[in-house]
Design a protein around this motif. Structure first.
Motif, short mmCIF file in Angstrom:
data_model
loop_
_atom_site.label_atom_id
_atom_site.label_comp_id
_atom_site.label_asym_id
_atom_site.label_seq_id
_atom_site.Cartn_x
_atom_site.Cartn_y
_atom_site.Cartn_z
N PHE A 226 13.95 11.94 7.40
CA PHE A 226 13.10 12.73 6.50
C PHE A 226 11.81 11.98 6.20
N TYR A 227 10.87 12.69 5.57
CA TYR A 227 9.70 12.01 5.03
C TYR A 227 9.43 12.53 3.63
N ARG A 228 8.66 11.76 2.90
CA ARG A 228 8.24 12.19 1.59
C ARG A 228 6.91 11.51 1.25
N GLU A 229 6.15 12.15 0.40
CA GLU A 229 4.88 11.58 0.00
C GLU A 229 5.10 10.49 -1.03
N GLY A 230 4.28 9.44 -0.95
CA GLY A 230 4.36 8.35 -1.91
C GLY A 230 4.79 7.05 -1.26
N PHE A 231 4.54 5.96 -1.97
CA PHE A 231 4.90 4.61 -1.54
C PHE A 231 5.30 3.84 -2.80
N PRO A 232 6.43 3.14 -2.80
CA PRO A 232 6.92 2.54 -4.05
C PRO A 232 6.17 1.28 -4.49
N TYR A 233 5.17 0.87 -3.71
CA TYR A 233 4.38 -0.29 -4.09
C TYR A 233 2.91 0.13 -4.19
N LYS A 234 2.03 -0.82 -4.39
CA LYS A 234 0.61 -0.52 -4.58
C LYS A 234 -0.02 -0.02 -3.28
N SER A 235 -0.72 1.10 -3.37
CA SER A 235 -1.43 1.65 -2.21
C SER A 235 -2.67 2.37 -2.71
N ALA A 236 -3.80 2.16 -2.03
CA ALA A 236 -5.06 2.75 -2.46
C ALA A 236 -5.40 4.04 -1.73
#
Length: 257
Positions: A226-236
């Protein structure tokens, strides 16, 4: 994090991006390279033109161009992977298959990295303590600077150019407070339509502990693609995570989902 989506579609994730960074959460998982093959095929169909890869140094530019042009000389590229990227079972071979797939798809292959000798020289010039204190830039950050400049030059060369870049996740985004990621470096050069896709899961698990290294998902999701939007750490930048089903090895040495 947003809800999971079982229809893993890289064209949807990319949207109108000029750069899509595919980040592997570790170098040890051969499955990430094969997932990248799927991604570049879809992204080529969506109009992407170049494939940039961390795992080849810029010093091999001529060998890469010769292989791109003629289809010959691939053994030199594979030997480099064998000698320098033997991180796990099938990993060097999988990197080679990724380069082959990029050429077959019609993407121009771009070697991004420095040589090992260059990195060693930079390591000697800036210790991690001095880098953390802001006295100098460490090798990791200087590599990110170099890769960013290379990618920006490709994008600005033509309005038609769109780049897929494959690298470890901690080059795509900030690894530490003093190690700026390509996500911010590239925006400083005026490139803002950038997407980051992080690969997780997919571990060849000898123990349950090994599985947890690649994914923190709950047990029911470990076998899901699967995929999902977002990243659990810092992302610009706009980010996604693609979770690859995790494989296990049973007591007979057979692969199991």
């Amino acid at each position: 994090m947003n809800k999971i989506n079982m229809d893993v579609n890289y064209k949807t994730m990319a949207g109108h991006a000029r750069l899509v960074m595919l980040g592997e959460s570790n170098h040890n998982t051969a499955g990430y390279k094969y997932e990248a093959i799927k991604a570049i095929k879809q992204l080529k169909a969506a109009g992407f033109t170049h494939f940039a890869i961390e795992m080849l140094p810029q010093s091999m530019k001529e060998q890469v161009a010769f292989y791109q042009r003629t289809g010959k000389g691939f053994e030199v590229i594979q030997r480099y992977f064998n000698d320098n990227w033997a991180w796990g079972y099938l990993v060097p071979y999988a990197y080679g298959e990724l380069v082959k797939a990029a050429r077959t798809a019609g993407l121009k292959i771009v070697a991004l990295d420095m040589t090992l000798e260059q990195m060693a020289s930079l390591d000697a010039a800036c210790s991690s303590d001095n880098a953390e204190a802001g006295i100098c830039k460490d090798t990791h950050t200087k590599r990110n600077d170099s890769w960013t400049n290379n990618i920006v030059s490709i994008i600005k060369e033509s309005n038609q150019h769109r780049v897929v870049a494959f690298m470890h996740r901690w080059h795509a985004v900030e690894a530490a407070s003093y190690q700026e990621g390509i996500d911010t470096l590239i925006q400083k050069q005026g490139i803002h339509n950038v997407v980051f896709v992080d690969f997780i899961g997919g571990m060849l698990c000898l123990t349950e502990k090994d599985c947890r290294k690649g994914s923190a998902e709950d047990t029911p999701l470990k076998q899901q693609y699967f995929y999902r939007e977002g990243f659990p750490y810092k992302s610009a930048i706009k980010s996604f995570q693609v979770h690859i089903p995790e494989k296990r090895v049973n007591s007979n040495g057979e692969l199991q989902w």
